[in-house]
Design a protein around this motif. Structure first.
Motif, PDB file in Angstrom:
ATOM      1  N   TYR A   1       0.804  -1.231   0.000  1.00  0.00           N
ATOM      2  CA  TYR A   1       0.000   0.000   0.000  1.00  0.00           C
ATOM      3  C   TYR A   1       0.835   1.279   0.000  1.00  0.00           C
ATOM      4  O   TYR A   1       0.327   2.349  -0.347  1.00  0.00           O
ATOM      5  N   GLY A   2       2.111   1.163   0.384  1.00  0.00           N
ATOM      6  CA  GLY A   2       2.938   2.379   0.471  1.00  0.00           C
ATOM      7  C   GLY A   2       3.572   2.770  -0.847  1.00  0.00           C
ATOM      8  O   GLY A   2       3.636   3.956  -1.185  1.00  0.00           O
ATOM      9  N   VAL A   3       4.045   1.772  -1.645  1.00  0.00           N
ATOM     10  CA  VAL A   3       4.854   2.133  -2.812  1.00  0.00           C
ATOM     11  C   VAL A   3       4.518   1.358  -4.088  1.00  0.00           C
ATOM     12  O   VAL A   3       5.000   1.730  -5.161  1.00  0.00           O
ATOM     13  N   ALA A   4       3.729   0.293  -3.985  1.00  0.00           N
ATOM     14  CA  ALA A   4       3.494  -0.544  -5.183  1.00  0.00           C
ATOM     15  C   ALA A   4       2.604   0.171  -6.195  1.00  0.00           C
ATOM     16  O   ALA A   4       1.635   0.835  -5.830  1.00  0.00           O
ATOM     17  N   ASP A   5       2.928   0.013  -7.477  1.00  0.00           N
ATOM     18  CA  ASP A   5       2.072   0.514  -8.558  1.00  0.00           C
ATOM     19  C   ASP A   5       1.086  -0.563  -8.992  1.00  0.00           C
ATOM     20  O   ASP A   5       0.012  -0.267  -9.488  1.00  0.00           O
ATOM     21  N   TYR A   6       1.518  -1.812  -8.870  1.00  0.00           N
ATOM     22  CA  TYR A   6       0.658  -2.951  -9.204  1.00  0.00           C
ATOM     23  C   TYR A   6       0.785  -3.920  -8.042  1.00  0.00           C
ATOM     24  O   TYR A   6       1.890  -4.218  -7.589  1.00  0.00           O
ATOM     25  N   ARG A   7      -0.344  -4.454  -7.554  1.00  0.00           N
ATOM     26  CA  ARG A   7      -0.338  -5.428  -6.459  1.00  0.00           C
ATOM     27  C   ARG A   7      -1.311  -6.518  -6.861  1.00  0.00           C
ATOM     28  O   ARG A   7      -2.480  -6.236  -7.112  1.00  0.00           O
ATOM     29  N   SER A   8      -0.816  -7.752  -6.972  1.00  0.00           N
ATOM     30  CA  SER A   8      -1.719  -8.792  -7.451  1.00  0.00           C
ATOM     31  C   SER A   8      -1.071 -10.168  -7.349  1.00  0.00           C
ATOM     32  O   SER A   8      -0.120 -10.375  -6.594  1.00  0.00           O
ATOM     33  N   ASP A   9      -1.620 -11.088  -8.185  1.00  0.00           N
ATOM     34  CA  ASP A   9      -1.077 -12.455  -8.229  1.00  0.00           C
ATOM     35  C   ASP A   9      -0.084 -12.590  -9.389  1.00  0.00           C
ATOM     36  O   ASP A   9       0.154 -11.634 -10.139  1.00  0.00           O
ATOM     37  N   SER A  10       0.458 -13.801  -9.561  1.00  0.00           N
ATOM     38  CA  SER A  10       1.519 -13.994 -10.559  1.00  0.00           C
ATOM     39  C   SER A  10       1.042 -13.687 -11.974  1.00  0.00           C
ATOM     40  O   SER A  10       1.811 -13.157 -12.783  1.00  0.00           O
ATOM     41  N   TYR A  11      -0.193 -14.044 -12.273  1.00  0.00           N
ATOM     42  CA  TYR A  11      -0.684 -13.838 -13.643  1.00  0.00           C
ATOM     43  C   TYR A  11      -0.816 -12.351 -13.954  1.00  0.00           C
ATOM     44  O   TYR A  11      -0.275 -11.858 -14.952  1.00  0.00           O
ATOM     45  N   ALA A  12      -1.513 -11.620 -13.090  1.00  0.00           N
ATOM     46  CA  ALA A  12      -1.734 -10.191 -13.350  1.00  0.00           C
ATOM     47  C   ALA A  12      -0.414  -9.418 -13.320  1.00  0.00           C
ATOM     48  O   ALA A  12      -0.227  -8.467 -14.087  1.00  0.00           O
ATOM     49  N   LEU A  13       0.502  -9.830 -12.461  1.00  0.00           N
ATOM     50  CA  LEU A  13       1.788  -9.120 -12.409  1.00  0.00           C
ATOM     51  C   LEU A  13       2.621  -9.397 -13.660  1.00  0.00           C
ATOM     52  O   LEU A  13       3.390  -8.540 -14.103  1.00  0.00           O
ATOM     53  N   SER A  14       2.469 -10.584 -14.246  1.00  0.00           N
ATOM     54  CA  SER A  14       3.174 -10.874 -15.505  1.00  0.00           C
ATOM     55  C   SER A  14       2.651  -9.950 -16.605  1.00  0.00           C
ATOM     56  O   SER A  14       3.436  -9.387 -17.381  1.00  0.00           O
ATOM     57  N   LEU A  15       1.337  -9.787 -16.660  1.00  0.00           N
ATOM     58  CA  LEU A  15       0.761  -8.883 -17.671  1.00  0.00           C
ATOM     59  C   LEU A  15       1.225  -7.445 -17.425  1.00  0.00           C
ATOM     60  O   LEU A  15       1.558  -6.719 -18.364  1.00  0.00           O
ATOM     61  N   ALA A  16       1.285  -7.053 -16.158  1.00  0.00           N
ATOM     62  CA  ALA A  16       1.733  -5.691 -15.830  1.00  0.00           C
ATOM     63  C   ALA A  16       3.184  -5.498 -16.265  1.00  0.00           C
ATOM     64  O   ALA A  16       3.545  -4.447 -16.814  1.00  0.00           O
ATOM     65  N   ALA A  17       4.018  -6.515 -16.051  1.00  0.00           N
ATOM     66  CA  ALA A  17       5.435  -6.416 -16.460  1.00  0.00           C
ATOM     67  C   ALA A  17       5.528  -6.281 -17.975  1.00  0.00           C
ATOM     68  O   ALA A  17       6.322  -5.510 -18.501  1.00  0.00           O
ATOM     69  N   ARG A  18       4.683  -7.025 -18.682  1.00  0.00           N
ATOM     70  CA  ARG A  18       4.722  -6.996 -20.153  1.00  0.00           C
ATOM     71  C   ARG A  18       4.281  -5.630 -20.678  1.00  0.00           C
ATOM     72  O   ARG A  18       4.830  -5.123 -21.651  1.00  0.00           O
ATOM     73  N   ASP A  19       3.295  -5.025 -19.991  1.00  0.00           N
ATOM     74  CA  ASP A  19       2.625  -3.865 -20.573  1.00  0.00           C
ATOM     75  C   ASP A  19       2.957  -2.518 -19.927  1.00  0.00           C
ATOM     76  O   ASP A  19       2.472  -1.486 -20.390  1.00  0.00           O
ATOM     77  N   SER A  20       3.756  -2.489 -18.854  1.00  0.00           N
ATOM     78  CA  SER A  20       3.906  -1.218 -18.106  1.00  0.00           C
ATOM     79  C   SER A  20       4.632  -0.133 -18.896  1.00  0.00           C
ATOM     80  O   SER A  20       4.373   1.049 -18.702  1.00  0.00           O
ATOM     81  N   GLY A  21       5.570  -0.505 -19.752  1.00  0.00           N
ATOM     82  CA  GLY A  21       6.334   0.486 -20.511  1.00  0.00           C
ATOM     83  C   GLY A  21       7.368   1.222 -19.666  1.00  0.00           C
ATOM     84  O   GLY A  21       8.009   2.170 -20.131  1.00  0.00           O
ATOM     85  N   ALA A  22       7.592   0.794 -18.426  1.00  0.00           N
ATOM     86  CA  ALA A  22       8.548   1.488 -17.545  1.00  0.00           C
ATOM     87  C   ALA A  22       9.991   1.165 -17.955  1.00  0.00           C
ATOM     88  O   ALA A  22      10.264   0.123 -18.538  1.00  0.00           O
ATOM     89  N   ASP A  23      10.910   2.084 -17.625  1.00  0.00           N
ATOM     90  CA  ASP A  23      12.337   1.813 -17.875  1.00  0.00           C
ATOM     91  C   ASP A  23      12.898   0.863 -16.821  1.00  0.00           C
ATOM     92  O   ASP A  23      13.839   0.114 -17.082  1.00  0.00           O
ATOM     93  N   VAL A  24      12.349   0.954 -15.619  1.00  0.00           N
ATOM     94  CA  VAL A  24      12.852   0.139 -14.506  1.00  0.00           C
ATOM     95  C   VAL A  24      11.659  -0.549 -13.835  1.00  0.00           C
ATOM     96  O   VAL A  24      10.638   0.092 -13.583  1.00  0.00           O
ATOM     97  N   ILE A  25      11.806  -1.855 -13.590  1.00  0.00           N
ATOM     98  CA  ILE A  25      10.785  -2.603 -12.846  1.00  0.00           C
ATOM     99  C   ILE A  25      11.446  -3.153 -11.586  1.00  0.00           C
ATOM    100  O   ILE A  25      12.431  -3.886 -11.678  1.00  0.00           O
ATOM    101  N   VAL A  26      10.927  -2.771 -10.437  1.00  0.00           N
ATOM    102  CA  VAL A  26      11.391  -3.393  -9.188  1.00  0.00           C
ATOM    103  C   VAL A  26      10.345  -4.435  -8.830  1.00  0.00           C
ATOM    104  O   VAL A  26       9.163  -4.106  -8.684  1.00  0.00           O
ATOM    105  N   PHE A  27      10.764  -5.687  -8.720  1.00  0.00           N
ATOM    106  CA  PHE A  27       9.810  -6.738  -8.411  1.00  0.00           C
ATOM    107  C   PHE A  27       9.913  -7.093  -6.940  1.00  0.00           C
ATOM    108  O   PHE A  27      10.863  -7.735  -6.509  1.00  0.00           O
ATOM    109  N   ALA A  28       8.909  -6.663  -6.169  1.00  0.00           N
ATOM    110  CA  ALA A  28       8.831  -7.032  -4.755  1.00  0.00           C
ATOM    111  C   ALA A  28       8.020  -8.325  -4.699  1.00  0.00           C
ATOM    112  O   ALA A  28       6.791  -8.305  -4.670  1.00  0.00           O
ATOM    113  N   GLY A  29       8.735  -9.418  -4.763  1.00  0.00           N
ATOM    114  CA  GLY A  29       8.102 -10.737  -4.798  1.00  0.00           C
ATOM    115  C   GLY A  29       9.230 -11.732  -4.617  1.00  0.00           C
ATOM    116  O   GLY A  29      10.015 -11.604  -3.661  1.00  0.00           O
ATOM    117  N   VAL A  30       9.359 -12.674  -5.540  1.00  0.00           N
ATOM    118  CA  VAL A  30      10.484 -13.613  -5.486  1.00  0.00           C
ATOM    119  C   VAL A  30      11.150 -13.677  -6.871  1.00  0.00           C
ATOM    120  O   VAL A  30      10.596 -13.197  -7.866  1.00  0.00           O
TER     121      VAL A  30
END
Ligand code: 13P
Ligand code: SF4
Length: 348
Positions: A68-97
């Motif tokens: 709730y403090g810093v995440a732009d996307y919070r979800s399960d593995s499937y939705a986060l994979s789609l977010a990684a594919r589609d975010s268009g960001a230069d940098v992705i920090v993955f708070a997960g595993v």
């Protein structure tokens, strides 16, 4: 100075409004005081994200101050994979595993993908190497090879198709082949085999011997005890739980599916047979419902912290930067894309 102070108190109030019903330490809820302590760090991370065109993807199992403090996307593995594919960001920090960050790198090769702690493994992903899967494939030459997303990128590269907890049944049932080598979760394979049999789908699943060290701790007697105390209890479990747990559950699904189930259920009490981070999310987002203490901690997910996220955004060390060999990335991408395709195909 006065502006900076008021900016931080607005940040602390924002955090408190999101976290007030969530456990901070066992038995104690978040306080405004505690939110004031973390506000400088969340404000700094949110500013770094803007400077670097970075996004933070957080799995629901990580600590709520990240979700709730810093995440732009919070979800399960499937939705986060789609977010990684589609975010268009230069940098992705993955708070997960790590396997989630590897998947993000495969799906977003131009982005710099960072992990706050390289030791954030997964008992499933770490249970099978690419070499071991090649050996297993030699024993089952006619089988379609299906990997659960909780696997290394080398295992994905050796597979025909990848699945997540939310689409495993649909994808496996849709395959042409009767024989399926499903890796690395032997428990999910048993649950799938049971469901296929119940639905009259003729498939034979072979597997490797991985399991989740969090979900394999739940036992049926736990459910019986709580059902006796709370007759209206809804038992909600993840498909990484043993078949004896699945058989006694009112709902079984991905962490995203579990959240949806709770949101629309009329039950007053829920027993969540999964990782405690999901319960924190449910407490924050379903203030009228009660959750019976039953969850377990994933030691890997809990390696993520606000401080590590700030540090990795400021100056990542070599081991915090995810790199995947191009040939492996290309084969893994094919397995993941096939999942997207099959998961989106309407069922007959
Ligand atoms: P979900 O994809 O359901 O979020 O599961 C990920 C996981 O690691 C469960 O233990
Ligand atoms: Fe892996 Fe289990 Fe942790 Fe999920 S909860 S990341 S499957 S060890």
């Amino acid at each position: 100075m006065a502006t900076a102070t008021s900016h931080l108190s607005v940040e602390a109030e924002r955090l408190f409004s999101l976290l007030l019903d969530v456990d901070c330490t066992p038995g104690s809820k978040w306080t405004l005081e505690r939110c004031r302590e973390i506000a400088p760090l969340t404000a700094e991370i949110n500013e770094l994200k803007r400077e670097k065109n970075a996004v933070i993807l957080a799995h629901s199992y990580v600590n709520p101050e990240i979700v709730y403090g810093v995440a732009d996307y919070r979800s399960d593995s499937y939705a986060l994979s789609l977010a990684a594919r589609d975010s268009g960001a230069d940098v992705i920090v993955f708070a997960g595993v790590v396997f989630m960050a590897e998947t993000a790198k495969v799906l977003s090769p131009r982005a710099t993908v960072l992990v706050p702690d390289r030791a954030s493994g997964c008992s499933l992903a770490d249970s099978l190497s690419g070499d071991e899967l090649r050996e297993l494939k030699r024993h089952h030459p006619d089988a379609a090879v299906v990997c659960y997303i909780n696997s290394s990128v080398e295992v994905k590269a050796e597979s025909d198709v990848c699945v997540t907890s939310g689409n495993a049944y649909k994808v496996v049932a849709s395959l042409r082949e009767r024989e399926v080598l499903f890796v690395p979760d032997s428990i999910m394979a048993r649950n799938l085999q049971d469901e296929l049999r119940r639905n009259g789908v003729d498939k034979v699943l072979h597997t490797s011997d991985g399991s989740c060290i969090v979900h394999d701790q739940f036992t049926p007697d736990l459910i019986e005890t709580e059902r006796a105390r709370y007759p209206d209890l809804a038992v909600v479990s993840h498909p990484e739980c043993a078949p004896e747990i699945v058989a006694r559950s009112d709902y079984v699904g991905s962490t995203g599916g579990m959240m949806e189930f709770v949101r629309y259920s009329d039950a007053p009490y829920f027993m969540m047979l999964t990782e405690c981070g999901l319960v924190s999310r449910l407490e924050a987002e379903n203030r009228d419902k009660r959750f019976i203490s039953s969850c377990k901690l994933c030691p890997y997910m809990k390696l993520n912290s606000l401080r590590k996220i700030r540090d990795v955004l400021v100056a990542p060390t070599a081991d915090q930067v995810i790199e995947v060999e191009p040939a492996i990335a290309s084969d893994a991408r094919a397995a993941i894309d096939r999942m997207f395709e099959l998961a989106a195909t309407p069922q007959r």
